[in-house]
Design a protein around this motif. Structure first.
Motif, mmCIF file in Angstrom:
data_model
loop_
_atom_site.group_PDB
_atom_site.id
_atom_site.type_symbol
_atom_site.label_atom_id
_atom_site.label_comp_id
_atom_site.label_asym_id
_atom_site.label_seq_id
_atom_site.Cartn_x
_atom_site.Cartn_y
_atom_site.Cartn_z
ATOM 1 N N GLU A 89 0.803 -1.231 0.000
ATOM 2 C CA GLU A 89 0.000 0.000 0.000
ATOM 3 C C GLU A 89 0.827 1.268 0.000
ATOM 4 O O GLU A 89 0.414 2.298 0.527
ATOM 5 C CB GLU A 89 -0.989 0.001 1.179
ATOM 6 C CG GLU A 89 -1.940 -1.184 1.131
ATOM 7 C CD GLU A 89 -3.074 -1.055 2.120
ATOM 8 O OE1 GLU A 89 -2.964 -0.256 3.065
ATOM 9 O OE2 GLU A 89 -4.096 -1.755 1.933
ATOM 10 N N ASP B 178 -0.149 3.182 -5.589
ATOM 11 C CA ASP B 178 -1.484 2.909 -6.113
ATOM 12 C C ASP B 178 -1.397 2.751 -7.626
ATOM 13 O O ASP B 178 -0.606 3.434 -8.282
ATOM 14 C CB ASP B 178 -2.416 4.115 -5.855
ATOM 15 C CG ASP B 178 -3.039 4.061 -4.474
ATOM 16 O OD1 ASP B 178 -2.991 2.986 -3.852
ATOM 17 O OD2 ASP B 178 -3.544 5.108 -4.029
ATOM 18 N N SER C 131 0.740 6.228 -2.911
ATOM 19 C CA SER C 131 -0.556 6.050 -2.270
ATOM 20 C C SER C 131 -0.969 7.283 -1.475
ATOM 21 O O SER C 131 -0.140 7.900 -0.790
ATOM 22 C CB SER C 131 -0.489 4.840 -1.334
ATOM 23 O OG SER C 131 -1.643 4.788 -0.539
#
Lengths: 402, 402
Positions: free
Chosen positions: A69, A72, A92
């Motif tokens: 994470e 993205d 992200s």
């Protein structure tokens, strides 16, 4: 406020990793993160070109960063390009944030900065900290930090660490303030007093201010001397994009460079130190004001209003700074001297005499003196960004933990 | 003379290599060379343990270094150990040598140092170079260097490069002397004037002196300020084992740190610079001698013989150095100040007043001041060792060429 985190020096990393396959993988994860943070959104192919690895190698790294994470995938790029359309990558908007805090003489401040460099939470408290017990001051800092962390968590961000800027000497690689005369602190270990649950770093505000200038300043070079002031005068040296900390972490004490060897005594033990001519108290006194009567803001207001005594006092301070800086520039040969922090506000009245001394004494060969555009926020931003950059410099820590 | 080349910092390399498989191989070749140079003779297994690679990986690297004649296999180790006896490796006693040269005001010197750090050839010529044309001076340097190279080649060594120390400012990453006031040189490019057929590097003598102190000094720390003097006063800053050169290569100009802002004019354009109080001419004048009448050697002799005027003059110079060093130590927070070069000889009469000023002005918190054991040979040795270390830092250049 939006400040691009990595518009500069995207390839540099401050983390020393072992020279093994595993170390190489960690460095390459960092290169991908820095490239996307600085230039994203980018396709995998564009990342590969930027960092000089094969597309296959980059894809493996990117997959790992997406799973953690940190990156993205924004969906397929618009068609019209040659080849199969790639999917654009961005840092992200959730993921880690760095939390920075500043302990000032008259205020406390906290902010959270994400990996894109955007400030996502912010809190300030005006409170006179001089002479207050470190326990009380740091309890307030902890409360502000908790508030900023809660705010960040509500929008899916996870605080990665807390960095605190203090107006004093911090022993290198520790969280201990050796002395902060303007707070009245001596040998205070911040670790037990700031139980935030986050990894804690502590540094001098001048150091964080210089790092903010390096990372966020417009056109800041890789080698510069950053001079800041609140009540004392601090400086920080950046050499080839790295902070020069000194053996004990005490480098940059420009305020105690002797200007006149037989000058007035200084609490440091010396005589005729720069602070005796250009520190806040000295300037207030030279302007005919009582030390308790004002501060940098008042001096700036009066100078702007044309107060001749204040302007003369600032001219004298600038001349003393020019003498001390002549020594510093001869020793360090920086590309520029940058006036930051509270000094930036006073620059119009300091600079003429400062530059006259510096240029005159160096036969016209001195480097340029510029004024920081970051203003008094520098140290706070530098603290928060230092945490965010540490994540970009070694994302594997987050990958492993995540 | 035998000086172990790599008793210190064996793992550090100054060469930045790309982070690829090929770059890793080059760095690992360097690690093997540094380990054997510092701790040899060593078996392959001992090298593997020291540098943290597998024995198989080390064997491949060692084979390549033996083929390139950088390492020698000394034959099987004595039995009695566990396992198959290994063959001890040593740095080749043939192979590359670094050639260093020094241009002094009153002499020229050249020496060749092998990869073990042993001086294998040496030549000195006493000649007054002040005001002599650079062409003539460098023709003499070339002749001395050719003689040293011929001597080295006769015993199977191959000169790998020539490094020249000059008493002046050298523009960073060039071979150009911007100014050397004590030679009367301005903007002299040494490259066309020194056709030795070897890769040429040129640097300030204070820088090479500091590197010699770092590599060869007894117990020298990683962070220090090296102060040397001949006629001017030069300094060099070593931070974390690296020379801090400054943006233009001009860092370390301690001689032009202002000591008294209204003091005598200095040819640099400044006033009251340290050289006006502690440079050779100023000390001779303060001792009642004519500038042409003597030099450091004479001052040392007279001070040793109890000459009160000379001792008083040196005491004054030491005090001025203490004031300038107070500024430097406040800015840089080094672990030590080292007096080297000609200053080392004068230390007994400089140190008391120097330390009194420095310690007094820093409230007893100043770092220690030590005296170099290398004497006036520092810059010459530093130059030659810099070439030898460059081979150890990136042996693949030699491997490929050989």
């Amino acid at each position: 406020m939006t400040a691009p985190l990595h518009d500069k020096r995207p390839g540099t990393t401050s983390v020393q990793l072992p020279d093994t396959q595993q170390g190489m993988r960690r460095r390459n994860l960092s290169r991908v993160m820095h490239a996307v943070a600085a230039h994203g959104p980018l396709s995998r192919a564009a990342v590969a070109t930027r960092i000089g690895l094969t597309r296959a190698a980059v894809s493996t790294l990117v997959d790992e960063l997406i799973r953690s994470e940190l990156l993205d995938e924004l969906g397929p790029e618009r068609p019209g390009r040659v080849g199969r359309p790639g999917s654009a990558l961005a840092v992200s908007s959730r993921g880690p944030v760095g939390v920075g805090a500043e302990v000032g003489v008259d205020h406390l401040a906290v902010c959270a900065v994400d990996l894109r460099g955007e400030v996502r939470a912010r809190a300030v408290q005006h409170v006179r900290n001089r002479g207050r017990s470190p326990e009380l001051v740091l309890r307030d800092v902890a409360t502000l930090a908790q508030r900023a962390c809660a705010e960040a968590r509500q929008v899916g961000l996870s605080p990665a660490g807390l960095a605190v800027a203090v107006p004093g000497l911090v022993a290198r690689d520790t969280r201990s303030v050796v002395r902060a005369p303007n707070l009245g602190w001596h040998d205070i270990d911040l670790e037990p007093l700031l139980p935030s649950g986050l990894p804690l770093t502590v540094d001098n505000e001048a150091n964080f201010g210089a790092l903010a200038e390096l990372w966020l300043g417009e056109g800041t070079p890789e080698d510069f001397l950053h001079v800041s002031a609140a009540i004392g005068i601090g400086a920080a040296l950046v050499v080839e994009g790295r902070l020069l900390r000194g053996t004990h972490g005490f480098a940059g004490e420009l305020g105690h460079v002797p200007v006149r060897p037989e000058g007035p005594s200084c609490p440091c033990g010396g005589r005729g130190c720069l602070e005796q001519y250009a520190g806040e108290e000295a300037v207030l006194r030279a302007a005919g004001l009582e030390p308790g009567e004002g501060h940098v803001g008042l001096l700036a207001e009066r100078a702007a209003a044309g107060d001749r005594a204040v302007r003369r006092a600032l001219g004298g301070a600038g001349a003393a700074m020019g003498i001390a800086l002549t020594g510093a520039v001869n020793l360090l040969d920086p590309q520029a001297v940058v006036l930051g922090g509270a000094l930036a506000r006073l620059a119009p009245w300091l600079l003429p005499s400062l530059e006259q001394e510096l240029m005159g004494r160096m036969g016209g060969r001195a480097c340029g003196v510029t004024v920081s555009g970051l203003g008094p926020d520098g140290p706070l931003l530098g603290a928060a960004h230092s945490v965010a950059r540490a994540v970009l410099d070694d994302p594997v820590g987050v990958c492993t933990a995540g």
